[in-house]
Motif scaffolding. Structure first.
Motif, PDB file in Angstrom:
ATOM      1  N   LEU A  45       0.880  -1.275  -0.022  1.00 51.57           N
ATOM      2  CA  LEU A  45       0.258   0.013   0.238  1.00 51.57           C
ATOM      3  C   LEU A  45       0.850   1.322  -0.033  1.00 51.57           C
ATOM      4  O   LEU A  45       0.194   2.326  -0.034  1.00 51.57           O
ATOM      5  CB  LEU A  45      -1.025  -0.055   1.198  1.00 51.57           C
ATOM      6  N   SER A  46       2.028   1.042   0.016  1.00 50.61           N
ATOM      7  CA  SER A  46       3.085   2.214  -0.450  1.00 50.61           C
ATOM      8  C   SER A  46       2.910   2.856  -1.715  1.00 50.61           C
ATOM      9  O   SER A  46       2.286   2.535  -2.410  1.00 50.61           O
ATOM     10  CB  SER A  46       4.619   1.721  -0.104  1.00 50.61           C
ATOM     11  N   ASP A  47       3.518   4.266  -1.529  1.00 45.81           N
ATOM     12  CA  ASP A  47       2.939   5.071  -2.718  1.00 45.81           C
ATOM     13  C   ASP A  47       3.666   4.555  -4.041  1.00 45.81           C
ATOM     14  O   ASP A  47       2.898   4.792  -5.265  1.00 45.81           O
ATOM     15  CB  ASP A  47       3.683   6.651  -2.186  1.00 45.81           C
ATOM     16  N   MET A  49       3.386   1.846  -5.062  1.00 48.03           N
ATOM     17  CA  MET A  49       2.442   1.192  -5.859  1.00 48.03           C
ATOM     18  C   MET A  49       0.889   1.737  -6.291  1.00 48.03           C
ATOM     19  O   MET A  49       0.264   1.269  -6.857  1.00 48.03           O
ATOM     20  CB  MET A  49       2.007  -0.050  -4.934  1.00 48.03           C
ATOM     21  N   GLY A  50       0.935   3.149  -5.809  1.00 47.14           N
ATOM     22  CA  GLY A  50      -0.262   3.914  -6.352  1.00 47.14           C
ATOM     23  C   GLY A  50      -1.468   3.588  -6.161  1.00 47.14           C
ATOM     24  O   GLY A  50      -2.632   3.934  -6.800  1.00 47.14           O
ATOM     25  N   VAL A  51      -1.791   2.841  -4.903  1.00 48.77           N
ATOM     26  CA  VAL A  51      -3.116   2.197  -4.596  1.00 48.77           C
ATOM     27  C   VAL A  51      -3.944   3.384  -4.140  1.00 48.77           C
ATOM     28  O   VAL A  51      -5.069   3.452  -4.616  1.00 48.77           O
ATOM     29  CB  VAL A  51      -3.080   1.060  -3.666  1.00 48.77           C
ATOM     30  N   TYR A  52      -3.572   4.053  -3.069  1.00 49.16           N
ATOM     31  CA  TYR A  52      -4.408   5.281  -2.560  1.00 49.16           C
ATOM     32  C   TYR A  52      -4.051   6.625  -3.177  1.00 49.16           C
ATOM     33  O   TYR A  52      -2.769   6.980  -3.035  1.00 49.16           O
ATOM     34  CB  TYR A  52      -3.857   5.204  -1.134  1.00 49.16           C
ATOM     35  N   ARG A  53      -4.960   6.986  -3.713  1.00 50.23           N
ATOM     36  CA  ARG A  53      -4.706   8.398  -4.458  1.00 50.23           C
ATOM     37  C   ARG A  53      -5.888   9.613  -4.105  1.00 50.23           C
ATOM     38  O   ARG A  53      -7.120   9.048  -3.810  1.00 50.23           O
ATOM     39  CB  ARG A  53      -4.957   8.167  -5.882  1.00 50.23           C
ATOM     40  N   GLU A  54      -5.476  10.755  -3.630  1.00 49.24           N
ATOM     41  CA  GLU A  54      -6.449  11.694  -3.440  1.00 49.24           C
ATOM     42  C   GLU A  54      -6.322  12.849  -4.313  1.00 49.24           C
ATOM     43  O   GLU A  54      -5.244  13.223  -4.762  1.00 49.24           O
ATOM     44  CB  GLU A  54      -6.048  12.434  -2.089  1.00 49.24           C
ATOM     45  N   VAL A  55      -7.365  13.219  -4.713  1.00 53.89           N
ATOM     46  CA  VAL A  55      -7.440  14.784  -5.582  1.00 53.89           C
ATOM     47  C   VAL A  55      -8.124  15.657  -4.883  1.00 53.89           C
ATOM     48  O   VAL A  55      -9.244  15.221  -4.283  1.00 53.89           O
ATOM     49  CB  VAL A  55      -7.836  14.286  -6.942  1.00 53.89           C
ATOM     50  N   GLU A  56      -7.992  16.952  -5.461  1.00 54.21           N
ATOM     51  CA  GLU A  56      -9.172  17.750  -4.860  1.00 54.21           C
ATOM     52  C   GLU A  56     -10.214  18.299  -6.141  1.00 54.21           C
ATOM     53  O   GLU A  56      -9.456  18.729  -7.118  1.00 54.21           O
ATOM     54  CB  GLU A  56      -8.584  18.991  -4.403  1.00 54.21           C
ATOM     55  N   PHE A  90       2.976  -0.265   3.666  1.00 54.30           N
ATOM     56  CA  PHE A  90       3.292   0.782   4.820  1.00 54.30           C
ATOM     57  C   PHE A  90       2.024   1.959   4.426  1.00 54.30           C
ATOM     58  O   PHE A  90       1.166   1.508   3.540  1.00 54.30           O
ATOM     59  CB  PHE A  90       4.467   1.130   4.775  1.00 54.30           C
ATOM     60  N   MET A  91       1.951   2.880   4.998  1.00 54.47           N
ATOM     61  CA  MET A  91       0.804   3.801   5.037  1.00 54.47           C
ATOM     62  C   MET A  91       1.071   4.793   3.820  1.00 54.47           C
ATOM     63  O   MET A  91       2.391   5.239   3.576  1.00 54.47           O
ATOM     64  CB  MET A  91       1.041   4.438   6.419  1.00 54.47           C
ATOM     65  N   PRO A  92       0.140   5.017   3.019  1.00 54.44           N
ATOM     66  CA  PRO A  92       0.129   5.898   1.750  1.00 54.44           C
ATOM     67  C   PRO A  92       0.448   7.120   2.598  1.00 54.44           C
ATOM     68  O   PRO A  92      -0.184   7.642   3.528  1.00 54.44           O
ATOM     69  CB  PRO A  92      -1.219   5.678   1.125  1.00 54.44           C
ATOM     70  N   GLU A  93       1.275   8.017   2.038  1.00 57.84           N
ATOM     71  CA  GLU A  93       1.650   9.405   2.567  1.00 57.84           C
ATOM     72  C   GLU A  93       0.291  10.282   2.873  1.00 57.84           C
ATOM     73  O   GLU A  93       0.209  10.965   3.750  1.00 57.84           O
ATOM     74  CB  GLU A  93       2.443  10.079   1.739  1.00 57.84           C
ATOM     75  N   ALA A  94      -0.655  10.242   1.822  1.00 58.49           N
ATOM     76  CA  ALA A  94      -1.741  10.995   2.016  1.00 58.49           C
ATOM     77  C   ALA A  94      -2.726  10.667   3.201  1.00 58.49           C
ATOM     78  O   ALA A  94      -3.671  11.327   3.380  1.00 58.49           O
ATOM     79  CB  ALA A  94      -2.649  10.968   0.520  1.00 58.49           C
ATOM     80  N   LYS A 106      11.733   4.751   1.008  1.00 61.20           N
ATOM     81  CA  LYS A 106      10.707   5.799   1.861  1.00 61.20           C
ATOM     82  C   LYS A 106       9.331   5.065   2.129  1.00 61.20           C
ATOM     83  O   LYS A 106       8.236   5.779   1.836  1.00 61.20           O
ATOM     84  CB  LYS A 106      10.796   7.269   1.593  1.00 61.20           C
ATOM     85  N   GLY A 107       9.317   3.964   2.862  1.00 60.35           N
ATOM     86  CA  GLY A 107       7.912   3.614   3.209  1.00 60.35           C
ATOM     87  C   GLY A 107       7.577   4.104   4.610  1.00 60.35           C
ATOM     88  O   GLY A 107       8.419   4.172   5.469  1.00 60.35           O
ATOM     89  N   ASN A 108       6.156   4.580   4.649  1.00 60.01           N
ATOM     90  CA  ASN A 108       5.798   5.466   5.666  1.00 60.01           C
ATOM     91  C   ASN A 108       5.385   4.538   6.733  1.00 60.01           C
ATOM     92  O   ASN A 108       4.589   3.641   6.632  1.00 60.01           O
ATOM     93  CB  ASN A 108       4.581   6.402   5.296  1.00 60.01           C
TER      94      ASN A 108
END
Length: 511
Positions: A45-47, A49-56, A90-94, A106-108
């Motif tokens: 789930l680290s960045d 791998m691009g699984v968790y994505r946030e946009v505004e 690890f935790m997605p940065e967002a 840099k795995g969170n």
């Protein structure tokens, strides 16, 4: 029966590495020659791998789960014949509550800023996997919650209470997708046995699902740093087996007693830059562990299959002490050969000792693994080791009597000779690392030197015909320093036509 726990799983590093051709080729080769069944890695789930994505959008935060890379990795595993052993992290940065990271990539390692959103990510990912691969398939994949939370490098502050909160939220999210998905933890590093009791008490009191427990096992001491590497002393190999047995011992009398135990990482050194990983010593050291580890656990996963690996940065040399069974360029290390030898053993265990394991296949063929015992000390081992074995061979044996007075007698049709094939790996045979030293340790060998190293990495092979006496063959094995050897014995049914006479071939006549 010989347990298959030793090849049930192997490590990868982080999942993103399987997007690379070199890593995929290494896994395919190891699957073909060794038969690994599962593969486990960090960073699902680290960045990267691009699984968790946030946009505004229109002033509001929007979350989307994107599975393109995850699908490509899992597709490649399954196409190779290997299933994933999922590690949630690890935790997605967002989604992270802090900015602490681990490794070059840099795995969170901080808790989620929102547990409901973390649970949504877990549910969404698993539901996608179920939709893509089918519920019956995904039910066979263990789902592990995080990695070594008892270490502050891998979990902010090594906060036990916060990990228990994470485990509870995650386990419930997994079971909301399907009650039969396997979830477990706490994925402890060596030296954290004090976590077992609080973990068992917490999940029991709060009725949190646990289908298996897991930990890691290494035997190396403090790192002695040099540029681009470390040296470490090792405790004896028995210490690995003691670590394998520890979870069951610590959970005796708790509600978790009897659960499957997965050693989801193990090796000699926990460092990805310790030259011991490249050596024949490493193979001899781990031989008794592979032979006996299945007596304690459901699986124990060698960390890792390939030197395509970047925890401490891009490797500085083709031989750099990496965890991999295979180097860049698919050069087999001595420990790879240990695994390949294990893959040729029979299902039935006939005898075992401190330096050997004797097995028999269903068709009667024998396969013997023997090794020079080593104890982890820095003292150089003897340059020879002698193993003498008497093994049954032929149409079959029958046992007469019981206990100490029992004996074996040949059945009718017992063969007179047996074919013996031996493969050897030691300081000179099947050892590309020592060949690389002799070449002057080229950091990035060219094509010609790679070919030489590939040739040098092949085990020595010898064969002979030996007499069968009383239904048995006597094996007198002289092992070189740090040797691991595989001996295969097969009864001979001579079908030579009577008109053949090899002495009539030029060069083969009798004086």
């Amino acid at each position: 029966m010989l347990s298959s726990a030793w090849r049930r799983c192997v490590g990868t590093g982080r999942m993103n590495l399987s997007l690379r051709r070199g890593h995929r080729e290494a896994l395919a080769l190891a699957r073909e020659e060794i038969g690994f069944e599962m593969i486990r890695g960090h960073g699902m789930l680290s960045d990267d791998m691009g699984v968790y994505r946030e946009v505004e959008w229109q002033g509001e935060r929007q979350v989307r789960h994107v599975f393109a890379y995850l699908d490509e990795v899992v597709d490649s595993y399954l196409a190779t014949g290997v299933r994933p052993f999922l590690e949630l992290g690890f935790m997605p940065e967002a989604l992270a509550s802090g900015d602490q990271t681990v490794f070059w990539w840099k795995g969170n390692v901080t808790p989620p800023r929102s547990y409901p959103e973390w649970q949504g990510l877990v549910r969404g990912t698993l539901r996608h996997l179920v939709d893509r691969y089918g519920i019956e398939e995904v039910r066979t994949w263990p789902v592990e919650v995080w990695n070594e939370p008892n270490l502050s490098d891998f979990w902010q502050g090594a906060d036990q209470a916060e990990y228990l909160r994470l485990y509870e939220a995650t386990a419930h999210a997994v079971k909301e997708v399907d009650a039969e998905l396997q979830v477990g933890g706490p994925v402890l590093s060596p030296g954290a046995d004090e976590w077992w009791a609080p973990f068992a008490e917490f999940v029991t009191r709060r009725e949190v699902p646990v289908d298996f427990v897991s930990r890691h096992a290494y035997t190396s001491g403090p790192a002695q740093h040099v540029p681009f590497g470390v040296y470490q002393d090792l405790r004896p190999p028995q210490h690995l087996l003691e670590q394998f047995a520890a979870p069951a011992q610590h959970l005796t009398g708790t509600a978790l007693a009897g659960l499957p135990v997965h050693i989801s990482e193990f090796n000699t050194s926990y460092r990805p830059d310790n030259p011991v990983h490249d050596t024949a010593y490493n193979a001899a050291y781990l031989a008794p562990v592979l032979a006996a580890g299945g007596e304690h656990v459901e699986s124990f996963s060698y960390w890792t299959v390939s030197d395509v690996f970047e925890e401490a940065g891009v490797p500085a040399s083709i031989f750099h002490g990496g965890f991999g069974l295979l180097t860049h360029g698919l050069i087999r290390k001595p420990t790879y050969h240990l695994y390949a030898f294990m893959a040729r053993l029979g299902e039935e265990v006939l005898a075992e000792g401190v330096d050997h394991l004797v097995t028999r296949h269903a068709d009667g063929r024998l396969a013997v693994l023997a090794w020079q015992p080593v104890d982890g000390s820095p003292v150089t081992a003897a340059d020879r080791h002698h193993v003498r074995l008497s093994v049954p061979v032929g149409a079959g044996v029958r046992r007469t009597g019981t206990g100490a007075g029992s004996s074996e007698a040949p059945q009718p049709g017992q063969p007179r000779t047996a074919f013996v094939l031996r493969r050897r790996v030691n300081e000179s045979d099947g050892n590309a690392w020592t060949a690389w030293q002799d070449l002057g340790r080229p950091a990035s060998p060219g094509a010609r030197h790679l070919d030489l190293l590939l040739d040098a990495s092949r085990p020595a092979v010898e064969h002979s015909s030996v007499a069968v006496h009383g239904g048995r063959v006597e094996l007198d094995l002289h092992l070189a320093q740090h040797e691991v050897t595989l001996v295969e014995v097969e009864a001979v049914r001579d079908s030579t036509p009577p008109w053949l006479d090899d002495t009539r071939i030029p060069g083969y006549g009798r004086p």
